[in-house]
Design an enzyme around this catalytic site. Structure first.
Site, PDB file in Angstrom:
ATOM      1  N   ASP A  17      63.372  -7.352 -28.083  1.00  0.00           N
ATOM      2  CA  ASP A  17      63.129  -7.227 -26.142  1.00  0.00           C
ATOM      3  C   ASP A  17      61.706  -5.992 -26.439  1.00  0.00           C
ATOM      4  O   ASP A  17      61.241  -5.502 -25.181  1.00  0.00           O
ATOM      5  CB  ASP A  17      63.947  -6.540 -25.292  1.00  0.00           C
ATOM      6  CG  ASP A  17      64.684  -4.925 -26.157  1.00  0.00           C
ATOM      7  OD1 ASP A  17      64.585  -4.641 -26.833  1.00  0.00           O
ATOM      8  OD2 ASP A  17      65.870  -4.849 -25.630  1.00  0.00           O
ATOM      9  N   CYS A 368      57.339  11.651 -34.585  1.00  0.00           N
ATOM     10  CA  CYS A 368      57.622  10.448 -34.114  1.00  0.00           C
ATOM     11  C   CYS A 368      56.595   9.259 -33.814  1.00  0.00           C
ATOM     12  O   CYS A 368      55.765   9.941 -32.595  1.00  0.00           O
ATOM     13  CB  CYS A 368      58.811  10.249 -33.775  1.00  0.00           C
ATOM     14  SG  CYS A 368      59.755   8.448 -33.020  1.00  0.00           S
ATOM     15  N   ASP A 412      27.317 -23.969 -23.907  1.00  0.00           N
ATOM     16  CA  ASP A 412      27.019 -25.630 -24.403  1.00  0.00           C
ATOM     17  C   ASP A 412      26.092 -26.478 -23.171  1.00  0.00           C
ATOM     18  O   ASP A 412      26.857 -25.891 -22.225  1.00  0.00           O
ATOM     19  CB  ASP A 412      27.735 -27.346 -24.985  1.00  0.00           C
ATOM     20  CG  ASP A 412      27.624 -28.339 -24.654  1.00  0.00           C
ATOM     21  OD1 ASP A 412      26.918 -28.506 -25.368  1.00  0.00           O
ATOM     22  OD2 ASP A 412      27.902 -29.129 -23.837  1.00  0.00           O
ATOM     23  N   THR A 414      25.784 -29.167 -21.460  1.00  0.00           N
ATOM     24  CA  THR A 414      26.011 -30.788 -20.299  1.00  0.00           C
ATOM     25  C   THR A 414      27.500 -30.399 -20.031  1.00  0.00           C
ATOM     26  O   THR A 414      28.670 -30.082 -21.202  1.00  0.00           O
ATOM     27  CB  THR A 414      25.962 -32.054 -20.997  1.00  0.00           C
ATOM     28  OG1 THR A 414      24.644 -32.135 -21.136  1.00  0.00           O
ATOM     29  CG2 THR A 414      26.733 -32.831 -20.190  1.00  0.00           C
TER      30      THR A 414
END
Length: 722
Positions: A17, A368, A412, A414
């Site tokens: 989890d 840690c 691009d 078109t």
């Protein structure tokens, strides 16, 4: 020849989890021969492993995960897994129980020695020791299998550091400190998992918005009836009443309405829909009753694909996450060695063994790497989930990081900068008898083509009532046009006509006149002669100019336009949009060569296209961005998919990605600075176990809360001026 089909194995890992468990699963499975891919879904605690036919079985995969210290079991189908109460709440209950036992131990100790004495080791009653011991057991038991596996693998991780620190505190008789350290560590892991699930809640809510049942239209003697939405077949007709949620992806065959697509595409305004328009499962029908023909299996709906993409994105690691992995690989062993040295070397001079052992434990606790390790993944998960909620699907942390670094964008023309729906502007004859003959010849060739110019010709022919017979032997010539070998007719670009030697002086004169219009020219001919020209013009997207302005405001100075149309057409469109660099007359291979030459340089390049014809160029760019109304090609092709054709989502994404990177840097820098300060204090002999506990847990909470800010990323888009 295609290789053997890969096999998908679904393994349930209840304890998965947070990103730490994802890393454990990945490290356990990647060395196995035959493993091709690993996708972890935190929301369902499911790992999906793609293997070759001769790869490991589900049982072998489960065994490998179990050997890494995590419970695992195979899942047979794609149905969501029902979670047990303990799987959902077990870790929280253990953490809460540990906290309660610490409170009991503290109260017993305070009753015996007073409140001040309760925070020392003097006069600690046996009942308090038992309470603290039970608190330690409740929190440390889940860590022990992982720590043991890490030691066996000659790999030191945060679990090992925590077990060693707790064991050392117990050896010194610091039961209260040991219990507090391990309980707060469990709390930080709990918060990390909660953050990941909170980030994915938008996707879970989206999936939950799909109706359970669908109402099918009466067919023959079968009356109108309801069936589970997951059982609706392709081609079935579904009735959706006003205000109901659409249960399937499909096409409206009867009725007109407005549809709220916000759950899917992020559009804030309902979209008008009528017969022939597509709709998506999970969207809300407006004020009209409609009948929808299902066009996709329920499992392949847009909403389902989005969920799978986001699940996959969780485990697609970016450069920052890989750097953290490498850093932690050396950092953790170095801190353990430093703690051992701190416990052994200074006492040889001072003789204070207990004091320096306590300082070594302080060093272990503050060393840690919990806050550091989660500082990046929680930001990535939150950033991806927020983007999905705004109609932008990001394929992992690497794509999100690259979006923040983009300094040049190639578009691009078109269908990207323009609407992709050109209309016939003018028809000119050369050898044909009249304009209708030119249009009719073009229509016979283009009737089965999906090219935008072909659709313009077909629409014009229908409007004019021009009759034609579709040809069956038509073949496409990539980048040039279409032709019928039997009839000898063809229709295509000006450059193709020139290659065929069909441009006469008369044709060139008429072509020059049409070129003044700045339109796209379709040349129609038979053999080596030209029948005529059809000039078509596309309209600009209304949001193109504000989107480009927003990109420039973000510091993206180089904006490029690529087009298969002529240089004149490309130049006209570029001038209208204020783009300084335009390339026309390009074949698909030409686009790939240009993008390949630009990509990989100091200024990362994004290529934006329709996700189908531009797929090779998208793949070669540093970042491929596909546009479209949620087609399968759009979703699967690029690094990033904009689920609507609204270009303003692109600058929004760049700004959002930069915000994610900013929060990520804040988390990493603050974590490192705080840890460095406490490490120096411990080495100098001024460390406090209490302060170390507060700093470590406090930093874990801080980075989580900081990452959660990304879930509220502004959704405002650049304004489209009238």
């Amino acid at each position: 020849m295609a290789g053997p089909a890969l096999v998908r194995l679904r393994i349930r890992v209840p304890a998965m989890d947070c990103p730490e468990e994802i890393a454990i699963v990945r490290k356990a499975l990647e060395p196995l021969p035959g493993v091709e891919g690993i996708v972890s879904d935190l929301s369902q605690h499911i790992a999906t492993i793609t293997v070759t036919p001769k790869g490991p079985t589900a049982a072998q995969v489960s065994a490998a995960i179990q050997a890494a210290g995590l419970e695992a079991s195979p899942v047979e189908d794609d149905a969501p897994v029902a979670e047990t109460w303990w799987a959902l709440h077990g870790r929280a209950l253990l953490t809460l129980g540990s906290g309660g036992l610490i409170a009991i131990g503290l109260a017993v100790h305070a009753a015996a020695t007073g409140l001040r004495g309760a925070f020392s080791n003097e006069g600690m009653p046996l009942a308090a020791v038992v309470a603290y011991g039970l608190a330690i057991a409740a929190s440390i038991i889940p860590l022990l299998p992982r720590a043991w596996h890490a030691v066996r693998s000659l790999r030191l991780d945060m679990n090992v550091l925590m077990v060693v620190a707790v064991g050392g505190a117990i050896a010194l008789g610091d039961w209260f400190e040991a219990a507090t350290v391990v309980t707060l560590f469990g709390l930080s892991l709990l918060l990390e998992g909660w953050t990941a699930r909170r980030s994915l809640r938008a996707i879970g809510d989206l999936l939950g918005s799909r109706p359970v049942m669908a109402r099918l239209r009466a067919l023959g003697e079968v009356p109108e009836h309801s069936v589970p939405a997951l059982e609706v077949l392709v081609g079935a007709v579904v009735i959706v009443k006003p205000g109901e949620t659409i249960p399937v992806d499909g096409r409206i065959i009867s009725g007109a309405t407005t549809v709220d697509q916000a759950p899917i595409t992020g559009e804030s305004i309902p979209v008008a829909k009528t017969s022939g328009d597509g709709v998506f499962a999970g969207c809300v029908n407006g004020d009209g009753a409609i009948e929808i023909e299902s066009t996709k299996p329920p499992g392949d709906s847009l909403i389902g694909r989005i969920a799978r993409m986001v699940a996959e994105a969780q485990t697609s690691r970016g450069r920052s996450e890989r750097w953290l992995d490498s850093f932690a690989r050396f950092y953790t062993p170095a801190m353990l060695l430093a703690a051992i040295a701190l416990a052994l070397v200074p006492p040889l001079v001072t003789g204070q063994w207990a004091w320096w052992l306590n300082q070594a434990l302080v060093l272990l606790v503050i060393a840690c790497p919990c806050a550091l390790v989660i500082s990046v993944p929680v930001c990535i998960v939150a950033g991806i989930a927020t983007a999905a909620r705004h109609g932008v699907v990001v394929r992992g942390g690497a794509a999100l990081e690259m979006a923040a670094r983009i300094r040049a964008v190639a578009f691009d023309k078109t269908g990207t900068l323009t609407q992709g729906r050109p209309a016939v502007l003018k028809v000119k004859t050369v050898t044909a008898t009249d304009e209708d003959a030119v249009v009719g010849m073009a229509a016979t060739l283009e009737s089965r083509s999906e090219h935008p110019l072909a659709k313009a010709v077909m629409t014009y022919a229908g409007t004019k009532g021009i009759r034609f017979d579709p040809m069956t032997d038509v073949r496409a010539v990539p980048g040039r046009g279409v032709e019928s070998p039997l009839a000898g007719t063809w229709a295509g670009s000006v450059s193709w006509a020139q290659e065929r030697g069909a441009l006469t002086d008369d044709a060139r004169v008429q072509l020059a006149e049409l070129a003044m219009l700045g339109a796209s020219i379709l040349v129609v001919g038979r053999g080596a002669s030209i029948a005529g020209f059809i000039a078509c013009q596309d309209r600009m997207r209304p949001e193109a100019i504000p989107a480009l302005a927003a990109l420039r405001a973000l510091g993206i100075a180089r904006i490029i336009m690529l087009s298969g149309d002529s240089e004149q057409v490309a130049g006209r469109v570029a001038a209208e949009l204020g783009i300084g660099e335009a390339h026309g007359g390009l074949l698909p291979d030409d686009k790939v060569k240009l993008v390949t030459g630009w990509a990989g340089r100091s200024a990362p390049l994004a290529m934006v296209g329709d996700g189908l014809n531009d797929a090779p160029a998208l793949a070669r760019a540093d970042l491929g961005v596909a546009m479209g109304e949620g087609t399968a090609a759009t979703i699967e092709t690029a690094d990033i998919a904009l689920l609507t054709n609204d270009l303003r989502r692109l600058p929004w994404l760049v700004g959002h990605a930069r915000q994610v990177m900013s929060v990520m840097r804040q988390n990493v820098i603050v974590s490192l600075v705080v840890k460095a300060a406490f490490i120096l204090a411990a080495v100098a002999g001024h460390g406090s176990l209490w302060a170390a506990i507060a700093a470590d847990t406090g930093m874990a909470v801080l980075v989580v809360l900081n990452a959660l800010r990304l879930l509220r990323s502004p959704s405002a888009l650049p304004e489209v001026l009238p």
